[in-house]
Structure formats: structure tokens, C-alpha cells
Design a protein around this motif. Structure first.
Motif, PDB file in Angstrom:
ATOM      1  N   ASP A  23      55.057  29.957  38.317  1.00 41.35           N
ATOM      2  CA  ASP A  23      55.327  29.637  39.821  1.00 41.35           C
ATOM      3  C   ASP A  23      56.686  30.044  40.542  1.00 41.35           C
ATOM      4  N   GLU A  24      57.521  29.586  39.896  1.00 39.22           N
ATOM      5  CA  GLU A  24      59.074  30.021  40.247  1.00 39.22           C
ATOM      6  C   GLU A  24      59.155  31.150  40.999  1.00 39.22           C
ATOM      7  N   THR A  25      59.053  31.735  39.646  1.00 35.00           N
ATOM      8  CA  THR A  25      59.781  33.763  39.951  1.00 35.00           C
ATOM      9  C   THR A  25      58.420  33.709  40.937  1.00 35.00           C
ATOM     10  N   PHE A  26      56.758  34.384  40.791  1.00 30.29           N
ATOM     11  CA  PHE A  26      56.218  34.713  41.303  1.00 30.29           C
ATOM     12  C   PHE A  26      55.721  34.892  42.518  1.00 30.29           C
ATOM     13  N   ASP A 211      62.204  42.034  40.240  1.00 32.00           N
ATOM     14  CA  ASP A 211      61.499  42.636  39.200  1.00 32.00           C
ATOM     15  C   ASP A 211      61.936  42.565  38.179  1.00 32.00           C
ATOM     16  N   ARG A 212      62.763  42.046  38.170  1.00 31.06           N
ATOM     17  CA  ARG A 212      63.907  42.045  36.618  1.00 31.06           C
ATOM     18  C   ARG A 212      63.680  40.085  35.984  1.00 31.06           C
ATOM     19  N   ALA A 213      63.954  39.078  37.295  1.00 32.50           N
ATOM     20  CA  ALA A 213      62.944  38.185  37.197  1.00 32.50           C
ATOM     21  C   ALA A 213      61.113  38.016  36.449  1.00 32.50           C
ATOM     22  N   MET A 214      60.530  38.648  37.383  1.00 30.20           N
ATOM     23  CA  MET A 214      58.962  38.456  36.382  1.00 30.20           C
ATOM     24  C   MET A 214      58.819  39.021  35.602  1.00 30.20           C
ATOM     25  N   SER A 221      50.371  37.705  32.926  1.00 29.45           N
ATOM     26  CA  SER A 221      50.260  39.061  33.695  1.00 29.45           C
ATOM     27  C   SER A 221      50.879  39.035  35.131  1.00 29.45           C
ATOM     28  N   SER A 222      51.705  39.742  35.380  1.00 25.38           N
ATOM     29  CA  SER A 222      52.377  39.781  37.148  1.00 25.38           C
ATOM     30  C   SER A 222      51.149  40.301  38.045  1.00 25.38           C
ATOM     31  N   PRO A 223      51.046  38.659  39.294  1.00 28.85           N
ATOM     32  CA  PRO A 223      49.890  39.532  40.319  1.00 28.85           C
ATOM     33  C   PRO A 223      50.079  40.379  40.961  1.00 28.85           C
ATOM     34  N   TYR A 224      51.026  40.835  41.097  1.00 26.79           N
ATOM     35  CA  TYR A 224      51.520  42.540  41.622  1.00 26.79           C
ATOM     36  C   TYR A 224      51.568  43.709  40.362  1.00 26.79           C
ATOM     37  N   ALA A 225      51.182  43.073  39.668  1.00 25.66           N
ATOM     38  CA  ALA A 225      51.483  44.102  38.349  1.00 25.66           C
ATOM     39  C   ALA A 225      50.265  45.639  38.934  1.00 25.66           C
ATOM     40  N   ASP A 226      48.930  45.896  39.261  1.00 23.47           N
ATOM     41  CA  ASP A 226      47.939  46.216  39.723  1.00 23.47           C
ATOM     42  C   ASP A 226      47.255  46.933  40.779  1.00 23.47           C
ATOM     43  N   PRO A 228      47.641  48.454  44.782  1.00 17.37           N
ATOM     44  CA  PRO A 228      48.337  49.878  45.361  1.00 17.37           C
ATOM     45  C   PRO A 228      49.931  49.094  46.158  1.00 17.37           C
ATOM     46  N   GLU A 229      50.612  50.244  45.747  1.00 22.01           N
ATOM     47  CA  GLU A 229      52.024  50.344  46.105  1.00 22.01           C
ATOM     48  C   GLU A 229      52.389  49.622  47.387  1.00 22.01           C
ATOM     49  N   GLY A 230      51.134  49.697  48.457  1.00 19.48           N
ATOM     50  CA  GLY A 230      51.155  49.212  49.634  1.00 19.48           C
ATOM     51  C   GLY A 230      50.930  47.471  49.719  1.00 19.48           C
ATOM     52  N   LEU A 231      50.008  47.519  49.420  1.00 18.63           N
ATOM     53  CA  LEU A 231      49.697  45.944  48.696  1.00 18.63           C
ATOM     54  C   LEU A 231      51.073  45.456  48.389  1.00 18.63           C
ATOM     55  N   ALA A 232      50.994  46.177  46.807  1.00 18.69           N
ATOM     56  CA  ALA A 232      52.389  44.739  46.588  1.00 18.69           C
ATOM     57  C   ALA A 232      53.591  44.537  47.601  1.00 18.69           C
ATOM     58  N   ASP A 233      54.084  45.683  47.704  1.00 13.72           N
ATOM     59  CA  ASP A 233      54.746  46.088  48.945  1.00 13.72           C
ATOM     60  C   ASP A 233      54.934  44.507  50.429  1.00 13.72           C
ATOM     61  N   ALA A 234      54.012  44.661  50.498  1.00  9.48           N
ATOM     62  CA  ALA A 234      53.256  43.928  51.309  1.00  9.48           C
ATOM     63  C   ALA A 234      53.913  42.022  51.583  1.00  9.48           C
TER      64      ALA A 234
END
Length: 259
Positions: A23-26, A211-214, A221-226, A228-234
Motif C-alpha cells: 500500500d505504501e508503494t502502490f 517502478d523499482r519500488a513496485m 501483481s501491480s495494479p498498473y501492470a496490464d 494501456p500505457e496512457g491510462l497507467a501514465d494518468a
């Protein structure tokens, strides 16, 4: 020395309080990096070892694994102090057992947080908004807000998931996981409404370190891993928060948490 009486020459302190390792990282990693980059000392308090969570592969002792991942991620994030409160992970459903985050009395949880807060004496206290549906996150959020009042912390924030971004996430999930129970974002109130956010911090410069901390949380499993790139960036390029103390009186959003 209390946060309100610290000598002005001393470095500011930001402390994050969460329910589980990761939680502290994500949820707050970019805010921790932002604060450290501005010279603040940072600390993390974690209520449990996350032993009831899911994992990417089986582990003999998931709690010990996740605690080790928490400490590794904290080093990447530049966190100087990590405290675990010793409560057990409540899991997502079912009657919470005694001694879990949701099974313990709220007074016991508040007391543990107050002790950790007083030991670090933060100028800024941060927790998650609890808007992702996990009961432990809600429980810790409520306990942190009570503890902050008891410990007289001068600035308190909840780190927010954006309701508008959660709608975009749900649109993506509709394609990749159409049976998900989290698709009606507004009905189940996933995320904080965007108009309630008071603080928007540009944290793009910290993405590679985040990214290294995650990655240190290899059991999860990272909630951002899968995404789309634009949504992860947002999600990751802007840290969003709602200021609780001192009360928000309106105006343009803040661009940092440290006064």
C-alpha cells in the motif's frame, strides 16, 4: 518535541500509515519520493504483514515475504523508518478474526497508530482514501484520522484514487475482465470524486524509482501492470490527495503536501 514546536531549521517529516505491505508503494510511493526529493524525512507505518492477501506464486510464509518486500521497497523510496503494528490482515470477506485490522477494536488500532506517530513526530500524515473497496483500507483510514487528532498532527491528507480514472479503468476491465464485480464505479463509489481532491502533485520525475519500488513487491501483481500505457501514465504521473487538516477552504489545488 511535537510537530508544532519543531525548530524551523529541522527537516520536515512526512509519515504514511497503511494497512498492508505494498500500500505504501502502490498507493503513496510517489508522494514519499516527492517529499524525500524536497529534503523531508519520511516514515511508513504498516498495520499488518499482509498475510491474507493473494500472491503471484505460493510462499511458505507470505507474511514474512511481504514484510521483507515492504522493507526493500522502503529503502528504494528513501524511507528512513518502518513500523509494523502487529495486527493481522483481515482478508477481503468473512467475519474478521480477533487481532486482525478489522477484528481488533478501533481504540487498539488508533492507540498503535498514535504511538508510531508520536515516535516520529510528523509534520504531514498521509493514509489511503479507502475508496478501492478493501475493508482494511477503510478501517486504517478512519483510525488514522482519529489518531492524527489525538497526536495533534498539523497537516493530514488522504491519498486518492481518481473517480474519473477509475471509470476509465472500468472501461478497460469491461474488455479484459467482463465478469468483474467492480465495473459500476459510481454505484460502488470506487475512487474519490475529482472535485473533492485538493492536492495534485506532478511526480513524473520519480517514475523510474517508483517502478523499482513496485518491483520490490514481487509477490504481488501491480495494479498498473496490464493497463494501456496512457491510462497507467494518468494514474502514476500525478499524485492526488485530499487535505483533511487544516480544512480545505477552496481555491486552486495545492501542488505539494509540505507546507
Amino acid at each position: 518535541m511535537s510537530p508544532t514546536t519543531r525548530h524551523p531549521a529541522q527537516r520536515s517529516r512526512l509519515q504514511v500509515v497503511v494497512a498492508h505491505p505494498d500500500d505504501e508503494t502502490f498507493g503513496c510511493g510517489s508522494l514519499l519520493l516527492h517529499a524525500a526529493d524536497r529534503g523531508a524525512r519520511t516514515a511508513v507505518v504498516c498495520a499488518s504483514r499482509g498475510e491474507a492477501g493473494e500472491s503471484t506464486v505460493p510462499y511458505d510464509d507470505l507474511g514474512a515475504t511481504r514484510e521483507a518486500e515492504l522493507r526493500a521497497a522502503a529503502r528504494v523510496l528513501g524511507v528512513e523508518r518502518v513500523d509494523l503494528l502487529g495486527f493481522a490482515d483481515s482478508g477481503m470477506a468473512g467475519e474478521p478474526a480477533p487481532g486482525t485490522v478489522c477484528g481488533a477494536t478501533e481504540d487498539d488500532l488508533v492507540s498503535g497508530i498514535v504511538d508510531a506517530v508520536r515516535a516520529f513526530s510528523p509534520d504531514v500524515l498521509v493514509t489511503l482514501d479507502g475508496s478501492d473497496g478493501h475493508r482494511d483500507h477503510v478501517r486504517v483510514r478512519d483510525a488514522v484520522l482519529r489518531a492524527a487528532e489525538v497526536a495533534d498532527v498539523p497537516r493530514v491528507y488522504v491519498s486518492c484514487l481518481s473517480r474519473s480514472l477509475m471509470r476509465r479503468w472500468a472501461d478497460h476491465q469491461q474488455v479484459v475482465a467482463p465478469g468483474s464485480p467492480y465495473l459500476d464505479v459510481d454505484a460502488i463509489e470506487l475512487g474519490t470524486p475529482d472535485e473533492e481532491m485538493t492536492t495534485l502533485v506532478d511526480v513524473r520525475v520519480h517514475r523510474s524509482v517508483l517502478d523499482r519500488a513496485m518491483a520490490a513487491h514481487a509477490s504481488q501483481s501491480s495494479p498498473y501492470a496490464d493497463l494501456p500505457e496512457g491510462l497507467a501514465d494518468a494514474f502514476l504521473d500525478t499524485a492526488r490527495a485530499r487535505r483533511v487538516v487544516p480544512p480545505w477552504t477552496g481555491g486552486s489545488p495545492e501542488t505539494q503536501l509540505l507546507a
